[in-house]
Scaffold this motif. Structure first.
Motif, PDB file in Angstrom:
ATOM      1  N   ASP A 386       0.570  -8.505 -10.030  1.00 35.00           N
ATOM      2  CA  ASP A 386       1.815  -8.059 -10.591  1.00 35.00           C
ATOM      3  C   ASP A 386       2.758  -8.353  -9.122  1.00 35.00           C
ATOM      4  O   ASP A 386       1.952  -9.004  -8.408  1.00 35.00           O
ATOM      5  CB  ASP A 386       1.928  -6.365 -10.621  1.00 35.00           C
ATOM      6  CG  ASP A 386       1.385  -5.686  -9.330  1.00 35.00           C
ATOM      7  OD1 ASP A 386       0.889  -6.358  -8.510  1.00 35.00           O
ATOM      8  OD2 ASP A 386       1.616  -4.620  -9.391  1.00 35.00           O
ATOM      9  N   LYS A 387       4.117  -8.154  -9.284  1.00 35.79           N
ATOM     10  CA  LYS A 387       4.749  -8.593  -8.297  1.00 35.79           C
ATOM     11  C   LYS A 387       4.723  -7.452  -7.011  1.00 35.79           C
ATOM     12  O   LYS A 387       4.778  -6.267  -7.136  1.00 35.79           O
ATOM     13  CB  LYS A 387       6.431  -8.612  -8.959  1.00 35.79           C
ATOM     14  CG  LYS A 387       6.384  -9.937  -9.990  1.00 35.79           C
ATOM     15  CD  LYS A 387       7.911  -9.693 -10.390  1.00 35.79           C
ATOM     16  CE  LYS A 387       8.076 -10.846 -11.382  1.00 35.79           C
ATOM     17  NZ  LYS A 387       9.483 -11.087 -11.780  1.00 35.79           N
ATOM     18  N   VAL A 388       4.955  -7.984  -5.996  1.00 33.62           N
ATOM     19  CA  VAL A 388       4.893  -7.425  -4.585  1.00 33.62           C
ATOM     20  C   VAL A 388       6.110  -7.496  -3.706  1.00 33.62           C
ATOM     21  O   VAL A 388       6.340  -6.526  -3.074  1.00 33.62           O
ATOM     22  CB  VAL A 388       3.632  -7.771  -3.804  1.00 33.62           C
ATOM     23  CG1 VAL A 388       2.421  -7.741  -4.542  1.00 33.62           C
ATOM     24  CG2 VAL A 388       3.834  -9.219  -3.215  1.00 33.62           C
ATOM     25  N   GLU A 389       6.962  -8.535  -3.933  1.00 35.61           N
ATOM     26  CA  GLU A 389       7.992  -8.382  -3.122  1.00 35.61           C
ATOM     27  C   GLU A 389       8.927  -7.675  -3.209  1.00 35.61           C
ATOM     28  O   GLU A 389       9.549  -6.840  -1.987  1.00 35.61           O
ATOM     29  CB  GLU A 389       8.918  -9.822  -3.314  1.00 35.61           C
ATOM     30  CG  GLU A 389      10.087 -10.282  -2.472  1.00 35.61           C
ATOM     31  CD  GLU A 389      10.779 -11.509  -2.977  1.00 35.61           C
ATOM     32  OE1 GLU A 389      11.995 -11.599  -2.191  1.00 35.61           O
ATOM     33  OE2 GLU A 389      10.523 -12.188  -3.861  1.00 35.61           O
ATOM     34  N   ILE A 402       4.579  -3.762   6.680  1.00 36.94           N
ATOM     35  CA  ILE A 402       3.735  -4.244   5.851  1.00 36.94           C
ATOM     36  C   ILE A 402       3.073  -5.304   6.578  1.00 36.94           C
ATOM     37  O   ILE A 402       3.423  -6.308   6.950  1.00 36.94           O
ATOM     38  CB  ILE A 402       4.103  -4.614   4.695  1.00 36.94           C
ATOM     39  CG1 ILE A 402       5.067  -3.337   3.845  1.00 36.94           C
ATOM     40  CG2 ILE A 402       3.572  -5.313   3.681  1.00 36.94           C
ATOM     41  CD1 ILE A 402       4.105  -2.451   3.210  1.00 36.94           C
ATOM     42  N   PHE A 403       1.635  -5.436   6.635  1.00 42.71           N
ATOM     43  CA  PHE A 403       0.760  -6.226   7.018  1.00 42.71           C
ATOM     44  C   PHE A 403      -0.018  -6.788   5.794  1.00 42.71           C
ATOM     45  O   PHE A 403      -0.414  -6.026   5.022  1.00 42.71           O
ATOM     46  CB  PHE A 403       0.077  -6.114   8.248  1.00 42.71           C
ATOM     47  CG  PHE A 403       0.580  -5.966   9.548  1.00 42.71           C
ATOM     48  CD1 PHE A 403       0.583  -6.791  10.300  1.00 42.71           C
ATOM     49  CD2 PHE A 403       1.274  -4.496   9.762  1.00 42.71           C
ATOM     50  CE1 PHE A 403       1.179  -6.743  11.537  1.00 42.71           C
ATOM     51  CE2 PHE A 403       1.778  -4.364  11.008  1.00 42.71           C
ATOM     52  CZ  PHE A 403       1.813  -5.746  12.008  1.00 42.71           C
ATOM     53  N   ALA A 427       6.673 -10.945   1.015  1.00 43.93           N
ATOM     54  CA  ALA A 427       6.494  -9.355   0.895  1.00 43.93           C
ATOM     55  C   ALA A 427       6.689  -9.011   2.471  1.00 43.93           C
ATOM     56  O   ALA A 427       7.053  -7.789   2.751  1.00 43.93           O
ATOM     57  CB  ALA A 427       5.325  -9.121   0.685  1.00 43.93           C
ATOM     58  N   VAL A 428       6.364  -9.602   3.646  1.00 47.36           N
ATOM     59  CA  VAL A 428       6.315  -9.372   4.790  1.00 47.36           C
ATOM     60  C   VAL A 428       7.776  -9.143   5.539  1.00 47.36           C
ATOM     61  O   VAL A 428       8.813 -10.126   4.899  1.00 47.36           O
ATOM     62  CB  VAL A 428       5.490 -10.128   5.774  1.00 47.36           C
ATOM     63  CG1 VAL A 428       4.002  -9.713   5.196  1.00 47.36           C
ATOM     64  CG2 VAL A 428       5.660 -11.334   5.781  1.00 47.36           C
ATOM     65  N   CYS A 429       8.017  -8.615   6.599  1.00 44.54           N
ATOM     66  CA  CYS A 429       9.148  -8.455   7.048  1.00 44.54           C
ATOM     67  C   CYS A 429       9.771  -9.930   7.618  1.00 44.54           C
ATOM     68  O   CYS A 429      10.949 -10.284   7.377  1.00 44.54           O
ATOM     69  CB  CYS A 429       9.171  -7.861   8.545  1.00 44.54           C
ATOM     70  SG  CYS A 429      10.623  -7.628   9.494  1.00 44.54           S
TER      71      CYS A 429
END
Length: 656
Positions: A386-389, A402-403, A427-429
């Motif tokens: 599924d989508k994580v962004e 988030i790592f 997804a990460v910073c």
């Protein structure tokens, strides 16, 4: 007759003295012929603790591989004697993981030992311990003789596995048994050891009936000799895993356990959630490798209430919490709980799991602490289903770092099924690699342990968490009246620049806006205009001096309408107003409106500014939010104070 007897006694005494002198002379001649034995460095294993060795100062050789987290180290620079000698040597930097020779010196016990991460070794904290040691390079002092064989505090010989010549102390032979050879140095060592009550236990009266003397045994096996010692005064460690047998009297054990439970490393005070992949495709073997990484992280982090706390959530079709932050408060219990986790199966719905953690995991009821950064480490095999962004962005805006650890990846024939290509970087910073780690194979997952532990504990770089430096919309309201002048106006802009530099600037971090006012007001740039620090700093430089009157009340109303009305709901709102004079209009009603709308207002006055107006404008308490300087050139002095106040105020608020 009496004279004859006395003469015979004198002759006997004379002969005895001659023989004695001859014997001494002969021994001296023999000693001259005997060459002094060459010094050999004893070898020890990685798991040998300093407290096991009686010698106050000694040189030993450590093997390779002592950087492993299973060899516990307590303290920094000065280590508790409960520590692995070789592990402490690696932590101190005297050795690297390839091993070598070191000099160890015993010192007094400390009232506390502070854990730290150094040279690939995470040392643990400890309240106090009875004995300490330091590790130095193996440079012998002139005139100092170091032991070629170490004396251990029990009949166990930790060196036996390595095949070295080091011998453990054995009790003197019991009458009627076969005597073992005992050297003069061993007897001296025994004499010194017995003279110290806390070093070795007293023999039990029942020992007289013993028919044999047990040999030293290797590490991990309890010596039979322990059954011969009395338990009347000393407590056996038979039921204490890892304890030094027979070393500590009962009265000391009452206040200090031989198996210390750390309060946690205060240098790594984070609230950590692991999101582990329990999808069917991962398989049982890879799932076990994943659990091993979690156990190693739990050990390396030094879990405790004063340091890091850790919980685990498993995802598949739907996420589920195995245990939260307050379930297990030490590394030992946490590792045991991790071992019991079973695989759930299903798809790899990472986005759903991140949303679940954002909404449910970091709550006060689950053990979340307001002063600790929230961190989530997500392990992903292949790719999410599924989508994580979007879920990750919302997590970051909620104050969560988030790592991502990604393992393997999609093959060419599988890439068509990937929902969100390049999902980790989205997804990460940031895309600088700090928040994401990738390994090509599950068998290389262990390589992420040290970099991961170092990064999650680097609280200064956890900029994605909503700290005081990246959680606000800051609006500068700048007096551009005629009394300021061009030169002083540039000084004010430099003050604004210095404050701005302290914050993390981006669309999801802190945003900056600016208004200049005289009789009128002008929006220089809004919160959504620039999303990087260089762009903001350049925009501040370009602000032109306006000149005119001083209507501060109208300027506050304008800023509320044009700046803060467009602020994001989850952002803190900070207004920093700088003025050099008394306002021509009323400031009380506009200031009250700002306070009611939740805008935290700082009022900085220069030269002819009215102190009572500054206090009305400033948020309560005024002493923390209003400042006054005589000259524009002194504005810079208040930058640290304002930043400190902003952070103190932020940290005092509950997270959830």
């Amino acid at each position: 007759m009496r004279t004859v007897v006395l003469t015979m006694k004198a002759s006997v005494i004379e002969m005895f003295l001659v023989l004695l002198v001859t014997g001494v002379h002969s021994n001296k001649e023999t000693a001259k012929k005997i060459k002094r034995p060459k010094f050999t460095v004893p070898q020890i294993n990685c798991d040998v603790k300093a407290g096991k060795i009686i010698n106050p100062e000694f040189i030993v050789k450590c093997p390779a591989g002592c950087q492993d987290p299973k060899y516990h180290v307590y303290g920094t620079d000065v280590y508790a004697s409960y520590s692995s000698v070789c592990g402490a040597a690696v932590h101190s930097g005297v050795l690297d993981n390839s091993g070598g020779k070191i000099l160890v010196r015993k010192v007094a016990g400390q009232s506390g030992y502070k854990g730290s991460y150094s040279n690939g070794v995470q040392s643990l904290s400890l309240p106090r311990w009875r004995e300490s040691f330091i590790v130095l390079e193996s440079k012998p002092k002139k005139g100092v003789t170091y032991p070629s064989a170490l004396t251990y505090s029990s009949s166990k010989s930790p060196a036996a596995q390595a095949g070295e010549t080091t011998k453990a102390y054995q009790r003197p032979p019991i009458p009627g048994t076969t005597a073992q050879p005992v050297t003069l140095m061993q007897l001296l060592a025994v004499t010194v050891a017995v003279a110290t009550p806390t070093t070795l236990p007293r023999p039990s009266p029942s020992a007289a009936s013993t028919t044999s003397i047990p040999r030293p045994q290797s590490v991990g096996h309890r010596s039979q000799e322990m059954d011969l010692w009395s338990t009347a005064t000393y407590t056996s460690s038979q039921n204490r895993p890892g304890a030094d047998p027979g070393l500590v009297p009962k009265e000391e054990l009452s206040t200090q356990s031989l198996e210390p439970v750390s309060l946690g490393d205060p240098n790594c005070k984070i609230d950590l959630s692991f999101l582990i992949d329990g999808s069917t495709s991962i398989g049982k073997r890879r799932f076990r490798i994943q659990k091993q990484l979690l156990a190693d992280v739990a050990q390396a982090l030094d879990i405790g209430p004063a340091g890091p706390l850790m919980g685990v959530v498993q995802y598949g079709d739907n996420p589920a919490t195995h245990f939260n932050l307050k379930t297990h408060t030490n590394s030992r219990d946490l590792k045991t709980a991790i071992e019991k986790i079973t695989q759930r199966g299903g798809l790899s719905n990472v986005g759903r799991a991140i949303s679940f953690v954002t909404k449910n995991f970091f709550s006060k009821a689950n053990g979340n602490r307001s002063g600790a950064p929230n961190v989530v480490v997500v392990l992903v095999d292949g790719w999410p289903t599924d989508k994580v962004e979007e879920a990750s962005r919302l997590a970051r805006e909620s104050g969560i770092n988030i790592f991502f650890i990604t393992i393997e990846g999609a093959a060419e024939n599988e890439k068509q099924y990937v929902v969100e290509p390049n999902f980790a970087n989205k997804a990460v910073c940031r895309t600088n690699g700090f928040y994401s780690l990738h390994v090509q194979s599950w068998f290389g997952l262990h390589k992420t342990l040290q970099p991961l532990v170092k990064r999650v504990c680097d609280t200064d770089r956890l900029a994605c968490s909503k700290t005081c430096l990246n959680s606000a919309d800051i609006g500068f309201v700048i007096d551009g009246s005629s009394s300021v002048g061009t030169g002083n106006f540039r000084t004010v802009l430099q003050f604004v620049t210095n404050l701005t530099k302290e914050f993390e600037i981006s669309d999801t971090d802190t945003r900056i806006g600016a208004v200049q006012y005289t009789y009128e007001q002008r929006l220089e740039f809004g919160f959504d205009k620039y999303s990087s620090k260089p762009d903001i700093l350049n925009a501040i430089k370009r602000v032109g001096y306006w000149s005119g009157g001083t209507s501060t009340g109208a300027a506050i109303n304008f800023a509320l309408e044009q700046l803060f009305k467009k602020s994001k709901p989850n952002k803190r709102k900070l207004m920093i107003l700088i003025t050099d004079g008394r306002s021509y209009d009323d400031v009380r009603i506009p200031a009250m409106a700002a306070h009611l709308k939740g805008v935290i207002t700082y009022a900085i006055g220069v030269a002819w500014a009215a102190q009572e107006e500054l206090e009305v404008i400033a948020t309560h308490p005024a002493r923390d939010h209003s400042f006054f300087v005589d000259e524009f050139d002194n504005l810079y002095q208040y930058v640290p104070r304002i930043i400190q106040n902003i952070c103190t105020e932020f940290n005092s608020q509950p997270r959830n």
